[in-house]
Design an enzyme around this catalytic site. Structure first.
Site, PDB file in Angstrom:
ATOM      1  N   GLU A   9     -25.404  67.271  66.585  1.00  0.00           N
ATOM      2  CA  GLU A   9     -25.485  66.188  67.565  1.00  0.00           C
ATOM      3  C   GLU A   9     -26.209  65.023  66.914  1.00  0.00           C
ATOM      4  OE1 GLU A   9     -26.947  65.195  72.105  1.00  0.00           O
ATOM      5  OE2 GLU A   9     -28.265  66.420  70.854  1.00  0.00           O
ATOM      6  N   PHE A  10     -25.500  63.924  66.716  1.00  0.00           N
ATOM      7  CA  PHE A  10     -26.144  62.712  66.212  1.00  0.00           C
ATOM      8  C   PHE A  10     -26.819  62.011  67.385  1.00  0.00           C
ATOM      9  CE2 PHE A  10     -22.884  63.012  62.781  1.00  0.00           C
ATOM     10  CZ  PHE A  10     -23.728  62.920  61.687  1.00  0.00           C
ATOM     11  N   ARG A  11     -28.163  61.965  67.372  1.00  0.00           N
ATOM     12  CA  ARG A  11     -28.884  61.214  68.388  1.00  0.00           C
ATOM     13  C   ARG A  11     -28.985  59.772  67.903  1.00  0.00           C
ATOM     14  NH1 ARG A  11     -32.129  63.439  72.313  1.00  0.00           N
ATOM     15  NH2 ARG A  11     -32.532  61.223  72.717  1.00  0.00           N
ATOM     16  N   ARG A  36     -28.459  58.168  73.911  1.00  0.00           N
ATOM     17  CA  ARG A  36     -29.142  58.439  75.172  1.00  0.00           C
ATOM     18  C   ARG A  36     -29.978  57.251  75.631  1.00  0.00           C
ATOM     19  NH1 ARG A  36     -27.122  61.409  77.330  1.00  0.00           N
ATOM     20  NH2 ARG A  36     -27.598  63.453  76.464  1.00  0.00           N
ATOM     21  N   HIS A  47     -30.175  65.500  83.191  1.00  0.00           N
ATOM     22  CA  HIS A  47     -31.453  66.006  82.681  1.00  0.00           C
ATOM     23  C   HIS A  47     -32.537  65.896  83.744  1.00  0.00           C
ATOM     24  CE1 HIS A  47     -29.117  64.801  79.157  1.00  0.00           C
ATOM     25  NE2 HIS A  47     -29.788  65.702  78.480  1.00  0.00           N
ATOM     26  N   LYS A  53     -22.798  69.262  81.475  1.00  0.00           N
ATOM     27  CA  LYS A  53     -24.034  69.691  80.806  1.00  0.00           C
ATOM     28  C   LYS A  53     -25.220  69.435  81.729  1.00  0.00           C
ATOM     29  CE  LYS A  53     -27.241  68.430  77.122  1.00  0.00           C
ATOM     30  NZ  LYS A  53     -27.584  67.420  76.115  1.00  0.00           N
ATOM     31  N   ARG A  76     -31.380  79.473  75.829  1.00  0.00           N
ATOM     32  CA  ARG A  76     -30.822  79.000  74.561  1.00  0.00           C
ATOM     33  C   ARG A  76     -30.328  80.169  73.709  1.00  0.00           C
ATOM     34  NH1 ARG A  76     -32.148  73.620  73.819  1.00  0.00           N
ATOM     35  NH2 ARG A  76     -33.846  72.796  75.097  1.00  0.00           N
ATOM     36  N   SER A 128     -35.005  68.156  69.157  1.00  0.00           N
ATOM     37  CA  SER A 128     -34.826  66.977  70.003  1.00  0.00           C
ATOM     38  C   SER A 128     -35.243  67.230  71.445  1.00  0.00           C
ATOM     39  CB  SER A 128     -33.364  66.520  69.970  1.00  0.00           C
ATOM     40  OG  SER A 128     -32.517  67.530  70.499  1.00  0.00           O
ATOM     41  N   GLN A 136     -36.319  74.365  71.839  1.00  0.00           N
ATOM     42  CA  GLN A 136     -35.222  74.705  70.923  1.00  0.00           C
ATOM     43  C   GLN A 136     -35.684  75.763  69.918  1.00  0.00           C
ATOM     44  OE1 GLN A 136     -33.815  70.984  69.292  1.00  0.00           O
ATOM     45  NE2 GLN A 136     -32.730  70.438  71.164  1.00  0.00           N
TER      46      GLN A 136
END
EC number: 4.2.1.10
Length: 218
Positions: free
Chosen positions: A29-31, A56, A116, A142, A180, A200, A204
């Protein structure tokens, strides 16, 4: 699928990190919101990798504070380049515009619509309503919510099971780590893992540890 977030501030560093991450993960995932600056050329470079491109907004816990129209145009560049996924917020008023654009040009990009809550996990009913709204817009729903107790875990697992194969369900924080680890077994299409201590979001699991746990659970 295991997804490792790329959180570098510089595009060249981000691309190098992606190459390293893809040696142990299925996708990155490229933030892009974490980059010091991001333009269409950067998005084109990212889209060449198996990836989710996420820009984001600050109002959803991200770091993008620039012009929102530019953000939408950057997402359109990602779609034009057939990136595997983009992640756009449920609260973003122009999320349907991105879906219509994707459909109009016949892009292969799948659109993740995300929600979120960094403080709590809503009720099971509320989570289901959120997921239903997301699936009316995009391809994959999501949600990432803060898990505070076992009841939160049960709610998250229940909703993942109901929407198996078209959902990414995450419990954040220490309590949420279990989501997770076994969320994918219940129907979540991917899980986010950290690499070399760089993450991120809270909770995690390190990618090497995650793979070892999965081996033990087989």
């Amino acid at each position: 699928m295991i997804c490792i977030p790329v959180i570098d501030k510089n595009i060249n560093d981000a691309l190098k990190s992606a190459e390293e991450a893809l040696k142990v993960a299925d996708i990155v995932e490229f933030r892009a919101d974490l980059l010091e600056s991001v333009d269409k050329q950067d998005i084109e470079k990212m889209a060449k990798y198996p990836s989710i491109i996420t820009i984001r907004a600050d109002w959803e816990g991200g770091e993008y504070t620039g012009d929102n129209n530019k953000r939408i145009e950057l997402y359109k560049t990602a779609i034009e380049n057939n990136v595997k996924f983009i992640d756009i917020e449920l609260k973003e008023e122009k999320n349907k515009e991105l879906v219509e654009f994707r459909n109009k040009i016949g892009s292969k990009t799948k659109i993740i619509v995300s929600y979120h809550d960094f403080e709590k996990t809503p009720s099971k009913q509320d989570l289901m309503e959120i997921v239903e709204k997301e699936l009316k817009i995009g391809d994959i729903a999501k949600f990432a919510t803060m898990a505070q107790n076992k009841n939160d875990l049960l709610k998250i697992f229940a909703v993942i099971s109901i929407y198996e194969g078209k959902i990414i369900g995450i419990g954040m924080g220490e309590v949420g780590k279990l989501t997770r680890i076994i969320g994918v077994e219940l129907g979540s299409i991917l899980t986010f893992a950290s690499m070399e201590g760089r993450s991120s979001a809270p909770g995690q699991v390190d990618v090497v540890k995650l793979k070892k746990i999965w081996e033990l659970l087989k």
